[in-house]
Design an enzyme around this catalytic site. Structure first.
Site, PDB file in Angstrom:
ATOM      1  N   GLU A 149      68.151  12.092  33.283  1.00 22.64           N
ATOM      2  CA  GLU A 149      67.076  11.103  33.290  1.00 22.64           C
ATOM      3  C   GLU A 149      67.703   9.738  33.085  1.00 22.64           C
ATOM      4  OE1 GLU A 149      63.902  11.798  30.517  1.00 22.64           O
ATOM      5  OE2 GLU A 149      63.691  13.907  31.076  1.00 22.64           O
ATOM      6  N   CYS A 186      59.449  25.433   8.002  1.00 21.81           N
ATOM      7  CA  CYS A 186      58.499  26.524   7.831  1.00 21.81           C
ATOM      8  C   CYS A 186      59.150  27.718   7.126  1.00 21.81           C
ATOM      9  CB  CYS A 186      57.920  26.941   9.181  1.00 21.81           C
ATOM     10  SG  CYS A 186      59.027  27.932  10.192  1.00 21.81           S
ATOM     11  N   ARG A 227      54.118  17.266  22.584  1.00 18.79           N
ATOM     12  CA  ARG A 227      55.167  18.153  23.065  1.00 18.79           C
ATOM     13  C   ARG A 227      56.121  18.491  21.925  1.00 18.79           C
ATOM     14  NH1 ARG A 227      58.934  14.206  26.931  1.00 18.79           N
ATOM     15  NH2 ARG A 227      59.885  12.999  25.251  1.00 18.79           N
ATOM     16  N   GLN A 265      51.811   7.355  29.939  1.00 17.84           N
ATOM     17  CA  GLN A 265      51.195   6.726  31.103  1.00 17.84           C
ATOM     18  C   GLN A 265      51.756   5.323  31.316  1.00 17.84           C
ATOM     19  OE1 GLN A 265      47.071   5.088  29.148  1.00 17.84           O
ATOM     20  NE2 GLN A 265      47.058   7.166  29.883  1.00 17.84           N
ATOM     21  N   CYS A 314      62.520  21.715  11.342  1.00 19.75           N
ATOM     22  CA  CYS A 314      61.306  22.375  10.891  1.00 19.75           C
ATOM     23  C   CYS A 314      61.559  22.880   9.475  1.00 19.75           C
ATOM     24  CB  CYS A 314      60.967  23.513  11.839  1.00 19.75           C
ATOM     25  SG  CYS A 314      59.620  24.562  11.256  1.00 19.75           S
ATOM     26  N   ASN A 319      63.582  20.674  27.603  1.00 18.82           N
ATOM     27  CA  ASN A 319      63.631  19.222  27.733  1.00 18.82           C
ATOM     28  C   ASN A 319      64.014  18.628  26.400  1.00 18.82           C
ATOM     29  OD1 ASN A 319      62.862  16.578  29.109  1.00 18.82           O
ATOM     30  ND2 ASN A 319      61.650  16.525  27.208  1.00 18.82           N
ATOM     31  N   GLU A 320      65.135  17.962  26.358  1.00 21.76           N
ATOM     32  CA  GLU A 320      65.543  17.229  25.151  1.00 21.76           C
ATOM     33  C   GLU A 320      65.406  18.062  23.879  1.00 21.76           C
ATOM     34  OE1 GLU A 320      63.163  13.708  25.673  1.00 21.76           O
ATOM     35  OE2 GLU A 320      64.550  12.839  27.098  1.00 21.76           O
TER      36      GLU A 320
END
Lengths: 542, 542, 542
Positions: free
Chosen positions: B300, B152, B103, B337, B150, B141-142
Site C-alpha cells: 500500500e 483477555c 476492524r 471515506q 489483547c 491486513n496489517e
C-alpha cells in the site's frame, strides 16, 4: 425587552423571600423563573407531593407584582427514583452507568424516567394550569446539555426499533450505510449496537453512518420527550394561554439537539447564553428570533460580564421579548457555588443589579417600553445553519472530546457570522427551504449534506435574483453520511462543474463566481479564514 | 518496479467492474490486490461460503490482463462470528472487551477466532490455490496494526504457559525479573496477570520485565498465527509458486510486531507506507529490501501526496519489485471515506492517476522494464534496528499513549537514518549478527539490550577493519529488561572503560574514539541531535 | 545533622552485604533504613514468617557500627494476600479495582488488609522491639502516596458511618451540604456514595461538600491506620525508646494526608524530598521542624542532584537531625530501575558519594558534630498552611487530575514562601491557633476555610502587636466547603468591611492596610504574583 430573573425559593428560608422579592421588584424586574431543580422538594418520596411551599411563593410573588415562569423539575431525578430504578441513569460511551450526585442524570428512553418524570409534570400542570400568576412554563433545564447521549440497553432497543422503522430491511440499511466496508454487515436489526467508544490502540472509530443515525436518534428522543411535556401541560391549561418554552443550551457547548425540531411545537423560543462577545450574542439573538419571530426569550443570561448593558442592547435590537438573568443570588453550596450575581452572597446589590435597575427605569417612560419588542432592522441577508451538516462535521473529527468537536458551529458563528455582524441590523438564520423566502442574499457555509428540496430552492432563489454564497463542500454527502458518487445538479447547472471541488485551483477564498438567471452564486473555499470571509462579505456589498 | 492497485470488487456493482478495470488497465497497472476485508461477503453465515462473485471478478480481471493478489479476509470477523463467540473480540488494557463495528477486532489467542479464521483461509487456499490468475497471496491486513495487544483470559492463560515454558520454575522467573522489588514475587505461574493498565493517582506502572515479556508474547502470537496461514496456503498450492506476503504497518505507528520473525517464513517482504518524507520512504525501502533481497513489495502506498513520482523513484532505486497503490477509488462510506485516490469519487482520473500512467509508459520501452528490479547502488553501510531495544524504550516511557511512545523508531529513522540518507544509494538494515557480513561501516543506535553473540560479532567486525558506531546506552540491559550489574566485555576490551557511561564528561556528540585491530569504534551520545549525527556521519567519511 | 541511607538487603546476595556495608560505613553514614518493601520475603506465605535474613543483616550492620531504622513493610501486600482477599486492593474513581503488580495496592479500610498488615507489624514489633541495633521505626512507605483515595464498598460503608457519626441526622447533612441544590437530598445515610468520577459529556462534577468530607475521611483513614501501627509497636517496645516516624510524601505530589494529624502521635516528623530548588527544600525543612521541633528527620533525599551539598546545608541550618539518602545503590530491576545513586550499578562511588563522605568528615572534628542539630536562626515570621483550605482549592478545580490540582501548595511554596526565603533564617510553619504564639509576623495565604478559634487568635495576635498578612479569600467558606452568607467578625472589626472582597477595586497587590490595637493587618490579593509578594514582604520589612 422586559426583565426576569431566576430565583430558588427552595434554597431560602421563608423570611428571606420577602427581602429577596423586594430587591427583585426594586430592580424593575417583572418575572421570576422558579422550580426547575426542585423535584426533591416537590416530591420528596415516591408519590408524596408537597405543593404548599410553591403555592405560597407564587402567591407572595403576586403580592409583589411579580409574574412567575414555572419550570418542570425533570432534569434532576431525586434519590428515591434512581435508587428504585437505577436504569433512570444514563450509561456513557464506555458503557459505564453514571452515579447520582449532580444533574441531568436521566436517560430519555428509560421507561421509569418517562413514567415518573411525566407524572410530576402532569401534577404540576393540574395544580398550576389555572394559577393566575403563572404566566408561562419552562420545560426542564437545558435538554441534552451535559448528558448528550446515553448508551444503555433501553436506548439500544429503541435505536434498533427506529432503524427497523426507517430502513424496513437490514439489507437496505447495510446498503445505505456501506456496511460491506470492513465486513460490518448486520444480519438482523437486533445486532446493531449503540456507538459506544471503539477501543483500539490507534485511531479506529465507529461507522460514520451509525454515528449519524445515533445523532439523529439522540436528538429525536429529546424532542419526543419535550413534546410529551407540552402535551400534558396544554391538556391541563385553564383560561388564558400560558406560553411554553424551554431553555436551550448554546451551540458552542453542543450541537446535539435539533433546534428547529425542538422549537417547532413550543410557543416560545427560549435560550440560555453566557457570552461577552457581541457578534456571538447577536448570532444567538438572531437565531432565536428566526425560530419564533415575535416569541424570542432569553431564559438565562450571565450577569457577571463587563459589558452587560451592551449585550442587552444587542438582544433588544434583535427582537427579544423577555430577558431573564441567571440568577438573582449566588449559590453558597453545590456545584455552581459563587460569590455574586445581581447581589452578593451577603445581599449587597452589585454593578449588574444597577445596570438592570437603570435599564428598567430608562425605558419606563417612553412609548417603546409598553411593548416588549421594539422595531428593528432586518438586513435581508440569510445565514444557513444545518444541524445535520454540523453532526457530519462533529463525527468526522477523530478522537476529540465532544465539546472540542464543534467545528461547524464555531465556523458559522466565529468565522462567517462575525464577518456579517453589524450592531444595528439583524440577519435571518435559516434551516430549510421555506426560510429562503424574502431574502436578497443567502449564505450557506459547510452545508455538506445534500437535500434535493433545498437544492431546488437554491436554484429558484438564484434564478429569481438572489445572491447565493456556498462553500466548496456543498452537498457532498447524503443523509446517511456517505459521499455522493454523482454530483448534484446544482454543480452542473449552476456552477458549470462536472465534479466536486476537492483541491481548489486557486488560493483565493472565492473559487467560483457565476451570474445565473437574475441572480448570482459565489463558491467560497470551505477553509476560508475570518479575514477571507470579510473580503467575501465586502464583495457582496450587503 | 511494476504497478499494482488495491481494488474492492465487493464495494461495486458488477456493471462498474468493467469500467474500473478498463481504467486500471489504461494506467499501465498490472495487478489488483483484492478481498482483504470481504469476509462477510465470502461467508455471510457460519459455514455458508460464497465464491461466485470472487471467481467472476478474478476471471474478469484476467480478461483485462490483470493479475490478482488475493488476500485472506481475516482482519474483519463478521457479525455472526462475534455474536456467537464474543471472546473473538480483544480486551483492552482497562479490561474492557471491545465492540463490533470497525476492524482488527480479533484476539490472536482466541480459540474460536483461530478456528474460524483459519477455516476460511483454508477454503480460499483450496479454491484459489490452482487459479492461474491468482499470482500471489497477502495474509490478512496489517497484523497487529490498530489492536496491538489483547488482555483477555485466553491471552492470560497463553502467557502463563509461555512463561512456564521459558522459565521452568517460578523462582527462576522471580529472580530474573527482580520481583523481590516491591514484594512482587509470584508463587505460581497462574498468578501472573497480563499487564493491564495500573491504576493509580500518580505515576505507578507495571513491572518493566513483565511488560517486556508481554511485548514479546504479543508479537509471537501474531507471528505464530501468520505461520498457520502460510502453512494452510502452501498445503493447497497447486502448480506454479504463488508467493505469500503480508502488508506490515510502518514503525512510526507501532513497533509491536517483530519484523524479522514475521517475515522469515514469508516469500516476500510486504509493507504499507504513507509518507511524503524522502528519507523515511528510503528507510522503509531499505529495510524491506534487507528483509528479503529480491522480494520487496510495497503493498500500500498513498497516492494523495505531492511528491508521488519522487517517492516512487526512491523505491525503484532501492530494490522494490511491485508498487501497489492504496487505492484505486475513494470509499464513499465507512471509516475511511474520502473524495479522491487515483480517480475521484465521481470517476475522473486525478493527477496521481496520470503520474502512474506516465511511469508505466516511460519504462515500457527500455530494457530495464522487463525486469521488475533495476540495479542499484548499495553503500556498504549498515544500520542496526533492534525490536527488543525498541520495546525497552517504549516501556520506559511513563504514561504515554502507545502511539506516542515511538522513541526508538523515531530516533533511528528521523535522527540517524536521515543523516545517512542519500538519493542514489541504499543502506542495509541489520537486525542480527549475520547481517554484519560484508559491511565496512555499522551504525548501532540505542541498542540497549545486551546480546552476547552480537557483542562477539561487533568485536570481530572491528577487528577485521570495520568502523563501528554505537550509542552510549549500548548493552546496558539484559533480555528481561533489567540493567546489567557487570559491564559486558566490549566495554573493557574495545572501549577501555570500566563502567557504563551514565553522564557524559563532554558535550560533544562523540564521547569516545578508538582504533582497535584493523578497525575503529565511535561511541556517540545517545541523546545526540540530528545535526550532531550529521557531524558524526561527516567524520565517518562514508 | 547525621547521615543515613536506604538499603535493600533482600535485593542482594549475602556476600554482597559486606562489600556494601563497608562502602556505606566509609562514607561516614551511621544508619541504614531497611525492609519497607520486604513483606514477600518476611512472610512468603500466609502466616509463614522468615526473620533469619533480617536478623542476620541487623547483626551484620551492628558489626559495621551501623544503626538500623526498621520499616514496616505494609505498603506492598504480597500476592497470597491479594489472591485470597481481592478486596485488599483499592478501587479507583472509575469504580475499577486495581491489579497486583506495583505498590500501594491496599485500601486503608479493607478488613483483611488491616488484619494481615497489622499482624506482620505486631510480629516485627515483637521480634525487634528489644533489638539493641534497631534504633528507630519507620511506618510503611509514603502513606497515601500514589493511591490517594479508594472508592470500594468497604470505604463506602465506613464513609456512611462516619457521616452518620458526624451529622447524626440526614436532614442535618442535607442542610449543611446544601443538597437542596439540584435535588441532591438524601433520605438515608446508606444512600450516600463515594464521590466516584461523575461521567458526563460536559463539565459536571460531584457536590463539593461531598468531596470535602471524602477528603477528610480519606486522610482520617490513613491517620487511624498509622496510629494502629504505632500502638502495636509501642506495646512491644522493650528497654530504651525507639522513636517512631514515617516518611511523608512532599505536598507538590499531593495534599491528601493531613500532616499535623498524622504526625501528632509520632515521635519524629519524617519526610521524603526530591528537589533541587533551595526555597522548596527550605520550606519542607521548616515545615518538618515545625511539626516536631527537635525531631525532624529527612527519610529520603535524592542524591542525583547537582546541588546536593547546598541542599544539605539548607537542612542542617533548619533543624534537621538525620539526613537519609534514597538510596545507596540503583535498582537494576523493577519500576524504579536506574544507573546510579551513591554508587553506580557496577559499584563505583559517584560524586554524590564523595559529597557525603566529605560532609561527614568535615563535621567530625568540631564540637558542632557531636549534636545532631546545630543552633539556627528562627525569624519570628510564621507562614500558615491549612490542609482543609488546600482541599477546598483542590476540589474547586474542574476536571483536572489530582496531581495537577495542587494550586494551594504551589502557591504557598513557590509564590509566598519563595518571597520569604533567606538562606540563613528559618520560618515557622503554622497550622492552628497555638502555633501563632511568639511570632511577630504571621502570613496566611489562601485560608479560605473559616475557623472561629483561629479568627479569635488572629484578632488577639494583631491586638498584641503582631503584623498579620492575609489574602482576600480569607474565611469565605465553612468547613462543609459552603460559602458563608454572613461575613465573619474579622471583616467588620479588623478590616472595616461589610462584605467579602470579590473584585478588588485596585490592581495593587495590597488591597487593604490597617493599624489596629498594637498591631496591623495587610490584605493581599489572593491572585498576587511572586513579584507582587516580594513587594509585600519588602513592605513588611522583616
Amino acid at each position: 425587552m422586559k426583565l426576569g430573573v431566576a430565583y430558588y425559593p427552595e434554597h431560602n428560608k421563608r423570611e428571606q423571600w420577602n427581602r429577596d422579592l423586594e430587591q427583585i421588584k426594586e430592580a424593575g424586574i417583572e418575572r421570576v423563573r422558579i422550580a426547575e431543580f426542585a423535584w426533591s422538594r416537590l416530591e420528596p418520596n415516591n408519590g408524596e407531593f408537597r405543593w404548599e411551599w410553591l403555592d405560597q411563593f407564587i402567591t407572595l410573588a403576586e403580592e409583589y407584582g411579580l409574574e412567575v415562569i414555572l419550570c418542570t423539575p425533570t432534569a434532576c431525578p431525586p434519590i428515591w427514583l434512581v435508587e428504585e430504578f437505577p436504569d433512570v441513569i444514563p450509561v456513557d460511551e464506555e458503557g459505564r452507568r453514571n452515579v447520582f450526585g449532580a444533574r441531568q442524570h436521566r436517560c430519555y428512553n428509560s421507561p421509569p424516567y418517562l413514567h415518573y418524570s411525566l407524572r410530576i409534570v402532569e401534577r404540576m400542570a393540574i395544580r398550576y394550569g389555572s394559577n393566575a400568576n403563572v404566566v408561562a412554563w419552562q420545560l426542564d433545564n437545558e435538554f441534552g446539555g451535559e448528558q448528550k447521549r446515553c448508551y444503555c440497553d433501553h436506548c439500544k432497543a429503541a435505536f434498533q426499533n427506529a432503524m427497523k422503522a426507517k430502513y424496513d430491511t437490514i439489507d437496505e440499511l447495510n446498503e445505505r450505510w456501506g456496511n460491506v466496508f470492513w465486513s460490518m454487515e448486520y444480519q438482523r436489526f437486533d445486532q446493531i449496537a449503540t456507538p459506544k467508544k471503539y477501543k483500539a490502540d490507534l485511531w479506529l472509530k465507529n461507522n460514520p453512518s451509525l454515528e449519524m443515525e445515533y445523532s439523529r436518534f439522540s436528538s429525536d428522543a429529546i424532542v419526543r420527550y419535550s413534546r410529551e411535556q407540552i402535551r400534558l401541560i396544554r391538556q391541563h391549561n385553564v383560561g388564558e394561554s400560558r406560553p411554553i418554552t424551554t431553555n436551550r443550551f448554546p451551540l458552542n457547548w453542543g450541537d446535539n439537539v435539533h433546534w428547529p425540531e425542538l422549537v417547532r411545537d413550543l410557543d416560545v423560543a427560549g435560550i440560555d447564553l453566557y457570552s461577552e462577545h457581541l457578534h456571538e450574542i447577536a448570532f444567538y439573538a438572531d437565531f432565536n428570533y428566526s425560530l419564533k419571530p415575535g416569541a424570542s426569550w432569553f431564559m438565562e443570561y450571565g450577569p457577571n460580564v463587563k459589558n452587560l448593558r451592551e449585550g442587552m442592547e444587542q438582544l433588544r435590537g434583535r427582537g427579544c421579548d423577555w430577558f431573564t438573568v441567571f440568577k438573582f443570588k449566588p449559590f453558597p453550596f453545590g456545584q455552581e457555588q459563587g460569590l455574586q450575581e445581581l447581589v452578593t452572597l451577603t445581599g449587597e446589590p452589585t454593578d449588574s443589579y444597577r445596570v438592570l435597575q437603570e435599564w428598567s427605569s430608562s425605558y419606563s417612560g417612553d412609548s417603546v417600553s409598553v411593548t416588549k419588542v421594539v422595531p428593528f432592522v432586518q438586513s435581508g441577508v440569510g445565514l444557513f445553519f444545518d444541524f445535520e451538516s454540523s453532526w457530519v462535521y462533529t463525527i468526522s473529527v477523530w478522537g476529540a472530546q465532544i465539546h472540542h468537536r464543534m467545528h461547524y458551529p464555531n465556523y458559522v458563528i466565529d468565522t462567517v457570522y462575525k464577518s456579517l455582524y453589524r450592531e444595528n441590523e439583524s440577519h435571518r438564520i435559516v434551516w430549510d427551504a421555506d426560510g429562503v423566502e424574502g431574502l436578497h442574499t443567502l449564505i450557506v457555509p459547510l452545508h455538506i449534506v445534500h437535500d434535493r428540496a433545498l437544492e431546488d430552492a437554491f436554484l429558484r432563489f438564484v434564478d429569481n435574483g438572489g445572491a447565493l454564497v456556498v462553500t466548496s463542500d456543498l452537498f457532498q454527502k447524503n443523509a446517511e453520511n456517505v459521499f455522493l458518487d454523482e454530483i448534484p445538479r446544482i454543480y452542473s447547472e449552476l456552477f458549470g462543474l462536472s465534479s466536486f471541488i476537492v483541491r481548489p485551483a486557486t488560493e483565493e477564498p472565492v473559487l467560483l463566481r457565476k451570474s445565473w438567471g437574475a441572480g448570482k452564486v459565489i463558491v467560497v473555499n470551505k477553509d476560508a479564514t475570518p479575514s477571507e470571509w470579510e473580503s467575501v462579505v465586502k464583495e457582496l456589498n450587503i
